[in-house]
Motif scaffolding. Structure first.
Motif, PDB file in Angstrom:
ATOM      1  N   ALA A   1       3.581   1.670  -1.526  1.00 10.21           N
ATOM      2  CA  ALA A   1       3.881   1.511  -3.038  1.00 10.21           C
ATOM      3  C   ALA A   1       2.922   2.151  -3.725  1.00 10.21           C
ATOM      4  O   ALA A   1       3.011   3.082  -4.711  1.00 10.21           O
ATOM      5  CB  ALA A   1       4.173   0.125  -3.674  1.00 10.21           C
ATOM      6  N   ARG A   2       1.470   1.871  -3.528  1.00  4.39           N
ATOM      7  CA  ARG A   2       0.319   2.545  -4.053  1.00  4.39           C
ATOM      8  C   ARG A   2       0.387   3.923  -3.768  1.00  4.39           C
ATOM      9  O   ARG A   2      -0.148   4.758  -4.601  1.00  4.39           O
ATOM     10  CB  ARG A   2      -0.864   1.721  -3.776  1.00  4.39           C
TER      11      ARG A   2
ATOM     12  N   ALA B   1       2.788   6.017  -3.063  1.00  2.10           N
ATOM     13  CA  ALA B   1       3.851   6.411  -3.990  1.00  2.10           C
ATOM     14  C   ALA B   1       3.481   6.699  -5.338  1.00  2.10           C
ATOM     15  O   ALA B   1       3.598   8.118  -5.977  1.00  2.10           O
ATOM     16  CB  ALA B   1       5.079   5.855  -3.521  1.00  2.10           C
ATOM     17  N   GLU B   2       2.601   5.900  -5.856  1.00  4.41           N
ATOM     18  CA  GLU B   2       2.364   5.937  -7.250  1.00  4.41           C
ATOM     19  C   GLU B   2       1.272   6.892  -7.614  1.00  4.41           C
ATOM     20  O   GLU B   2       1.351   7.744  -8.379  1.00  4.41           O
ATOM     21  CB  GLU B   2       1.694   4.682  -7.661  1.00  4.41           C
ATOM     22  N   ALA B   3       0.630   7.424  -6.486  1.00  6.19           N
ATOM     23  CA  ALA B   3      -0.534   8.269  -6.625  1.00  6.19           C
ATOM     24  C   ALA B   3      -0.164   9.689  -6.074  1.00  6.19           C
ATOM     25  O   ALA B   3      -0.731  10.577  -5.952  1.00  6.19           O
ATOM     26  CB  ALA B   3      -1.825   7.830  -5.563  1.00  6.19           C
ATOM     27  N   GLY B   4       1.221   9.775  -5.714  1.00  5.50           N
ATOM     28  CA  GLY B   4       1.830  11.065  -5.361  1.00  5.50           C
ATOM     29  C   GLY B   4       1.430  11.395  -4.134  1.00  5.50           C
ATOM     30  O   GLY B   4       1.625  12.626  -3.686  1.00  5.50           O
TER      31      GLY B   4
ATOM     32  N   PRO C   1      -5.977   5.503  -2.620  1.00  6.74           N
ATOM     33  CA  PRO C   1      -5.974   4.157  -3.269  1.00  6.74           C
ATOM     34  C   PRO C   1      -6.847   3.298  -2.829  1.00  6.74           C
ATOM     35  O   PRO C   1      -6.515   2.689  -1.645  1.00  6.74           O
ATOM     36  CB  PRO C   1      -4.820   3.856  -3.827  1.00  6.74           C
TER      37      PRO C   1
ATOM     38  N   TYR D   1       1.064  -1.005   0.141  1.00  4.64           N
ATOM     39  CA  TYR D   1       0.108  -0.013   0.030  1.00  4.64           C
ATOM     40  C   TYR D   1       0.852   1.223  -0.092  1.00  4.64           C
ATOM     41  O   TYR D   1       0.488   2.233  -0.472  1.00  4.64           O
ATOM     42  CB  TYR D   1      -0.911   0.138   1.129  1.00  4.64           C
TER      43      TYR D   1
END
Length: 433
Positions: free
Chosen positions: A187-188, A190-193, A218, A185
């Motif tokens: 990582a998710r 981080a992907e979403a900024g 997310p 989570y």
């Protein structure tokens, strides 16, 4: 119909007046938000929380500036000026806008005869800057009784506690271990900024650098995470949950800990969640549904076991008792206005009664976790000490942890800036007499 935008400060003054008269922000703010333009709702919330947070300091300044107190029927204007002072002292709002719009709000509140007083008082406040206060307690903006109680209970920490209470609490998440891992989570996010880090003590906790709306998280709607302070998350580890156990969350609303229990051990036999407030149990049901979890939810008085308990004892009980909430003031600054010193002794009596009642439904060999979001010893380790003297079937379990302070009969967390709330835990096991 929403009010015009210039009514933002008038709406905030009404909210502060309602809190001073005994309503919580959770009671009076939601209807107030519906009465202002949508673009002003975040502003109204910020003004209401900020003015409550600094109420005693703003009130002290205003008392110095006014030659005489306003009449009771004009008290709303006192609150209006406090809202304006909050903006002058603690926000980036342009001072000319604060002054002009506060005078307009005075007219809207049907007090046009006080516009001159409001204008003059606020212009002097802007020109002169904040006055000196007689003591650091006023600067740190808490009621006198609370300052003195904390000074007595925590002589080395009381000023740090007051300062921590005035910080905005971080937004902390609990990852649903049934659906994902904390690493995945993060990582998710981080992907979403969204900047975030793992919490120090709660194994499923994540703290955000900046708060965000939950619908931007997310997978929130799909039940991947919930919002819960790190200190509150620690209960599941203390319960030592095992497959097949029957677990009771005795004061469950709004359901964060009930859901955390179910997430922590998927093979539990049954989880029963009770709360005296049927209205607040709606939140429990909503949280369970979003997370895809199942519990037996009942509206009942936990202490009146004859009214709800069918006779099968529990292996584990979480008893998060009603308390002063003195450990979560940074999240609920209206506690400074609503709580009274006279509340503590009756609360302690309720806490001891609930602990005694819950002991009667705990299985021999079972474990009970006593919890509060208080930092007053009278509600915490002293309750446990009193209970231990009354019961010969009780064994205190030492909490071996890196968090909090060992109080003998339990462990105390104090509120920490950019970290967890104030919280108390004690672990008791039932043994043969």
């Amino acid at each position: 119909m929403a009010e015009p935008s210039h009514s933002l400060r008038a709406a905030a003054a009404r909210v502060i007046q309602a809190v001073e008269q005994g309503q919580s922000l959770s009671q009076c703010l939601p209807p107030a938000l519906l009465r202002v333009a949508e673009r002003d709702r975040a502003g109204l919330q910020a003004l209401s929380y900020g003015t409550c947070r600094w109420f005693h300091r703003l009130d002290a300044e205003l008392d110095q500036r006014l030659k005489r107190p306003l009449r009771k029927q004009d008290r709303i204007i006192h609150h209006l000026m406090m809202v304006a002072l909050f903006q002058l002292r603690f926000s980036q709002q342009a001072s000319y806008a604060v002054l002009n719009e506060t005078v307009e709000a005075c007219r809207e509140l049907n007090k046009p005869h006080l516009t001159g007083l409001v204008n003059g008082t606020l212009r002097r406040a802007q020109r002169d800057g904040e006055p000196a206060y007689p003591d650091s307690g006023t600067t740190l903006s808490h009621p006198l009784w609370m300052r003195e109680k904390l000074r007595h209970n925590w002589p080395d920490d009381w000023q740090a506690i007051l300062a921590a209470n005035n910080q905005q609490a971080p937004m902390t998440l609990r990852v649903n271990a049934r659906r994902t891992s904390r690493a995945a989570y993060l990582a998710r996010l981080a992907e979403a900024g969204i900047d975030a880090r793992a919490t120090r003590f709660a194994p499923q906790g994540i703290q955000l650098q900046q708060a965000v709306a939950v619908d931007l998280l997310p997978g929130f709607a799909e039940g991947l995470v919930s919002v819960q302070d790190e200190a509150a998350q620690l209960c599941t580890g203390l319960l030592d949950l095992q497959p097949g156990q029957r677990v009771l969350d005795a004061c469950a609303a709004p359901g964060g800990k009930t859901c955390a229990i179910l997430e922590a051990c998927a093979e539990l036999g049954e989880v029963v969640a009770i709360d005296q407030s049927a209205e607040r149990l709606v939140r429990v049901d909503e949280n369970l549904e979003r997370l895809g979890l199942v519990a037996n939810v009942m509206a009942a008085d936990a202490g009146a076991t004859d009214s709800w308990w069918e006779g099968t004892p529990f292996d584990r009980i979480l008893l998060d008792v009603p308390c002063s909430a003195s450990g979560v003031i940074r999240r609920h600054p209206d506690i400074k206005l609503l709580r009274r010193e006279a509340d503590i002794t009756p609360l302690a009596a309720i806490q001891l009664d609930l602990l005694t009642a819950m002991w009667s439904v705990l299985k021999p060999g079972g474990r009970l976790v006593y919890a509060t979001c208080s930092i007053f010893p009278q509600e915490n380790h002293r309750i446990v000490e009193r209970f231990l003297k009354q019961q010969d079937t009780t064994q205190l379990v030492h909490i071996d942890a890196g968090w909090g302070r060992d109080m003998g009969a339990g462990r105390q967390l104090l509120p920490e800036p950019d970290s967890h709330d104030g919280f108390f835990y004690a672990v008791l096991e039932r043994v043969a007499p």
